[in-house]
Motif scaffolding. Sequence first.
Motif, PDB file in Angstrom:
ATOM      1  N   UNK A   1       0.793  -1.082  -0.055  1.00  0.00           N
ATOM      2  CA  UNK A   1      -0.091   0.089   0.050  1.00  0.00           C
ATOM      3  C   UNK A   1       0.807   1.399  -0.126  1.00  0.00           C
ATOM      4  N   UNK A   2       0.364   2.258  -0.575  1.00  0.00           N
ATOM      5  CA  UNK A   2       1.301   3.608  -0.607  1.00  0.00           C
ATOM      6  C   UNK A   2       1.362   4.239   0.918  1.00  0.00           C
ATOM      7  N   UNK A   3       0.472   3.774   1.901  1.00  0.00           N
ATOM      8  CA  UNK A   3       0.708   4.308   3.200  1.00  0.00           C
ATOM      9  C   UNK A   3       0.367   2.943   4.004  1.00  0.00           C
ATOM     10  N   UNK A   4       1.201   2.837   4.870  1.00  0.00           N
ATOM     11  CA  UNK A   4       1.174   1.574   5.609  1.00  0.00           C
ATOM     12  C   UNK A   4       1.096   1.903   7.244  1.00  0.00           C
ATOM     13  N   UNK A   5      -0.232   1.689   7.640  1.00  0.00           N
ATOM     14  CA  UNK A   5      -0.687   1.984   9.105  1.00  0.00           C
ATOM     15  C   UNK A   5       0.406   1.539  10.224  1.00  0.00           C
TER      16      UNK A   5
ATOM     17  N   UNK B   1       6.679   2.435   8.882  1.00  0.00           N
ATOM     18  CA  UNK B   1       7.233   3.409   7.757  1.00  0.00           C
ATOM     19  C   UNK B   1       6.708   3.047   6.363  1.00  0.00           C
ATOM     20  N   UNK B   2       6.302   3.825   5.832  1.00  0.00           N
ATOM     21  CA  UNK B   2       5.821   3.545   4.287  1.00  0.00           C
ATOM     22  C   UNK B   2       6.948   2.893   3.390  1.00  0.00           C
ATOM     23  N   UNK B   3       8.555   2.817   3.595  1.00  0.00           N
ATOM     24  CA  UNK B   3       9.242   1.974   3.066  1.00  0.00           C
ATOM     25  C   UNK B   3       9.473   0.756   3.625  1.00  0.00           C
TER      26      UNK B   3
ATOM     27  N   UNK C   1       3.540  -6.161  12.869  1.00  0.00           N
ATOM     28  CA  UNK C   1       2.451  -5.076  12.679  1.00  0.00           C
ATOM     29  C   UNK C   1       2.010  -5.065  11.080  1.00  0.00           C
ATOM     30  N   UNK C   2       3.131  -5.442  10.246  1.00  0.00           N
ATOM     31  CA  UNK C   2       2.498  -5.826   8.689  1.00  0.00           C
ATOM     32  C   UNK C   2       1.684  -7.114   8.783  1.00  0.00           C
TER      33      UNK C   2
ATOM     34  N   UNK D   1       0.030  -8.455   2.531  1.00  0.00           N
ATOM     35  CA  UNK D   1      -0.997  -7.790   2.055  1.00  0.00           C
ATOM     36  C   UNK D   1      -1.531  -8.130   0.421  1.00  0.00           C
ATOM     37  N   UNK D   2      -0.564  -8.561  -0.410  1.00  0.00           N
ATOM     38  CA  UNK D   2      -0.548  -9.097  -1.591  1.00  0.00           C
ATOM     39  C   UNK D   2      -1.737  -9.878  -1.971  1.00  0.00           C
TER      40      UNK D   2
END
Length: 337
Positions: A199-203, A206-208, A246-247, A307-308
């Motif tokens: 996702x573009x933003x990851x709750x 870090x987004x990377x 968390x992911x 997530x995929x």
Amino acid sequence: MRNPIASILGGNRVAFLLVFLGVTGVLVFVSWWVIAFVNDQVAENQPMTAAELELSPIYVNFTTDIDAYVDAESYLAMAAYQQEFQQPQNVQVLVGLTTQEINGYMLNHVVGGLRVNCTYCHSLANFAAEEWVNPETGELATVEMENRANARRHLQLVQDLNRNWLANLDELTDAKHPSGVQMSCATCHYGQPNPQSWPDRQPTLPNDFRLPLDQSLTAENVDYLNVNARSDISLDRVQYQQNVMYHMNTALNVGCTHCHNSRYFPSREVPAIHYAQNMLQMTQYIWQEYGESINGVELGDQSPSCTLCHAGNVIPPGAVRSADLLPAALVALNLDE
């Protein structure tokens, strides 16, 4: 002087009532028309929800409106090819199927899973062709040929994962039976030609952040993600392990106790911890063995993630409900037969 119109209508009071009712009726009609128009525009600009569409009996929580993507020309070409070649030509993965059976798979899984037309991968003049000329430009259909080659590679991926990874789940624990779902095109693509792996933003992350696909997540190294009460590892590694957890939480929409005993996290009596470890190892395997086919330069970072496939669900939406709904070439062989 008496109003002549009022005289005709039977008096001022009656005329007033009639005018009032007329104006009110016009206002009500106009208001109704405006509301209906706005609702129609909203409906046109918003996709139908899964509840509004008929869910496919093949997939978990997924819809396949094939006719919305396959045009009449493609249907006619497919029928002509099937009539000429009852046995398929140039088949390398879906072996053992007739042309009709392969067409059924292509429609339900490739077209339905990616929501593309047949011309995304094929020449309508010859479905078996490896090379062909674009009839509009007179040049080689390079992109379509690349799509075809990549689709074949991903059929091998589906075969590999179903046979060599999902088939292992039954043996990991006696405490719980896995769902039995299988992978196919829709499991990762979920209606997009190019799936969004991250996702573009990851709750909470870090987004990377990315999974440690370059680490040794093997059965011999089960302690790599175990940092509980250990003094021999750095705080950076502890933080990274927490990010992995968390992911997984957000990817499956679950809490820690889905996989762990909250009194002692390293213990392994919860069945899902065995499935999660197997899936992490499978994700690393996908990247190592098939990374070149899923990470085109124009796509950016497509490294696989939880997530995929899961997209916020324990059982991935777009997963095939059982092995019986897939060709034998793509699922684990039944050794009892």
